[in-house]
Design an enzyme around this catalytic site. Structure first.
Site, PDB file in Angstrom:
ATOM      1  N   GLY A   8      -4.022   5.809 -17.608  1.00  0.00           N
ATOM      2  CA  GLY A   8      -4.942   6.819 -18.133  1.00  0.00           C
ATOM      3  C   GLY A   8      -6.398   6.484 -17.851  1.00  0.00           C
ATOM      4  O   GLY A   8      -7.258   6.564 -18.731  1.00  0.00           O
TER       5      GLY A   8
ATOM      6  N   HIS B 205      -6.336 -10.848  -4.383  1.00  0.00           N
ATOM      7  CA  HIS B 205      -4.996 -11.198  -3.903  1.00  0.00           C
ATOM      8  C   HIS B 205      -3.948 -11.360  -4.989  1.00  0.00           C
ATOM      9  O   HIS B 205      -2.759 -11.494  -4.678  1.00  0.00           O
ATOM     10  CB  HIS B 205      -5.075 -12.459  -3.027  1.00  0.00           C
ATOM     11  CG  HIS B 205      -5.669 -12.147  -1.697  1.00  0.00           C
ATOM     12  ND1 HIS B 205      -7.027 -12.082  -1.492  1.00  0.00           N
ATOM     13  CD2 HIS B 205      -5.089 -11.816  -0.519  1.00  0.00           C
ATOM     14  CE1 HIS B 205      -7.261 -11.753  -0.228  1.00  0.00           C
ATOM     15  NE2 HIS B 205      -6.101 -11.588   0.373  1.00  0.00           N
TER      16      HIS B 205
ATOM     17  N   ASP C 179       0.795  -1.238   0.000  1.00  0.00           N
ATOM     18  CA  ASP C 179       0.000   0.000   0.000  1.00  0.00           C
ATOM     19  C   ASP C 179       0.826   1.286   0.000  1.00  0.00           C
ATOM     20  O   ASP C 179       0.272   2.372  -0.128  1.00  0.00           O
ATOM     21  CB  ASP C 179      -0.906   0.045   1.242  1.00  0.00           C
ATOM     22  CG  ASP C 179      -2.036  -0.963   1.164  1.00  0.00           C
ATOM     23  OD1 ASP C 179      -2.370  -1.362   0.037  1.00  0.00           O
ATOM     24  OD2 ASP C 179      -2.563  -1.341   2.225  1.00  0.00           O
TER      25      ASP C 179
END
Ligand code: ADP
Length: 319
Positions: free
Chosen positions: A186, A250, A128
């Site tokens: 994008g 996952h 993260d």
């Protein structure tokens, strides 16, 4: 420093094995023994460990996951349990512990050190990128590459069928993965916990782009902000064209680490051993402007790493 312990703890991240290899080899060449405990703090509590020699960690750098395995051990929040862990480490003659993991694992390490006097060094492992005092944590780059690869494939089918894809990526409290991958492919929009979503203006933007001839739309959603199903419901009511949902799950944690992660893991693993040899304890190794830095774990945990809002603006301009 004669013998050190090593754990991987909490959420796994690609590159953890490369850290295990770097810590082991850096220690062994300094005549320091390495005990790798299995399943994070659980292995310390159960005295479940493997002694690692130089050759034991050969051929693992390129492997995803962690050969030490990892676990969530909620009972580690109980002081008596941490005392037992410290007693076990002392029994085994472990002088210090290297902890590879995220904020939770570092919190456990800090408490082990504050309460029980076990010297620890942390290496940030978290896909993260939510750990302060390091530009990048181990596993982030590989995870971004995995997500980009999948998003790119979804973009192909989205174009063929002129559909909108709502893709949910990991990030319980941080929109980092959604934002960076959205920027890199994008995406029409990223939906992240840090910023409230205005579905009316998003739907309008998607319509405008359709009118201009754009035939695909990708909206990347961080799991911590809304589920992909909720986003799809909000948008379908407003845009009137079909959406499809993909939840990556996952897959984002797996895979062989990227060049960046292998290099970062090798450098940080080595630095953690240097820090222990130099007697600088209770710090986390971080990356800052491509240099390795050592920051007290207490300071790391006291600060919440925030998203760079300039990148949010950039993603909006470029999409
Ligand atoms: P991560 O390290 O990836 O953030 P977790 O938050 O699940 O993952 O933490 C991993 C482990 O660290 C937990 O299972 C527990 O053993 C230990 N830990 C987490 N928070 C604490 C805490 N507040 N006190 C003591 N140990 C903790």
């Amino acid at each position: 420093m004669k013998r050190i312990g090593l754990i991987t703890s909490g959420g796994d991240a690609p590159g953890m094995n490369a850290v295990i290899r770097a810590v082991t080899r850096s220690a062994v060449v300094e005549n320091i023994e390495v005990y790798g405990f299995l399943r994070g703090y659980a292995g310390i509590l159960d005295k479940d460990y493997k002694k690692f020699n130089y050759s034991d960690v050969g051929g693992i750098m390129e492997r995803g996951g962690t050969i030490l395995r990892t676990a969530r051990v909620p009972e580690f929040k109980v002081p008596e349990v941490r005392k037992k862990a410290a007693d076990n480490l002392k029994d085994l003659g472990i002088d210090a512990l290297v902890i590879i993991g995220g904020e939770g694992s570092l919190t456990g390490g800090k408490l082990l050190s504050d309460e029980q006097g076990i010297p620890v060094v942390g290496v940030p492992g978290s896909i993260d990128n939510d750990i302060a005092y390091t530009d990048m944590s181990i596993g982030v780059d590989t995870c971004l590459n995995t997500v980009i690869d999948v998003l790119q494939k979804l973009k192909d089918t989205a174009s063929s069928h002129e559909r909108a894809f709502i893709v949910e990526v990991m990030g319980r409290t941080s929109g980092y993965i959604a934002l960076m991958t959205g920027l890199a492919i994008g995406a029409e929009a990223v939906i992240i916990p840090e910023i409230p979503t205005d579905y009316d203006s998003l739907a309008e933007k998607m319509w405008e782009e359709r009118k201009r001839g754009k035939i695909n739309s990708i909206v990347v959603v961080a799991e911590g902000s809304a589920s992909a199903y909720t986003v799809a419901r909000h948008l379908e009511n407003r845009i009137g064209f079909e959406t499809r949902i993909t939840i990556l799950g996952h897959i984002q944690r797996g895979g062989s680490p990227s060049a960046f992660d292998r290099i970062l893991a090798s450098r940080m693993g080595n630095e953690s051993v240097k820090s222990l040899i130099e007697g600088e304890f209770n710090v986390m190794i971080g990356l800052s402007r491509n240099d390795l830095i050592r920051t007290p774990i207490e300071k790391v945990l006291a600060e919440k790493k925030s998203l760079d809002l300039e990148i949010v603006k950039l993603a909006n301009i470029l999409s």
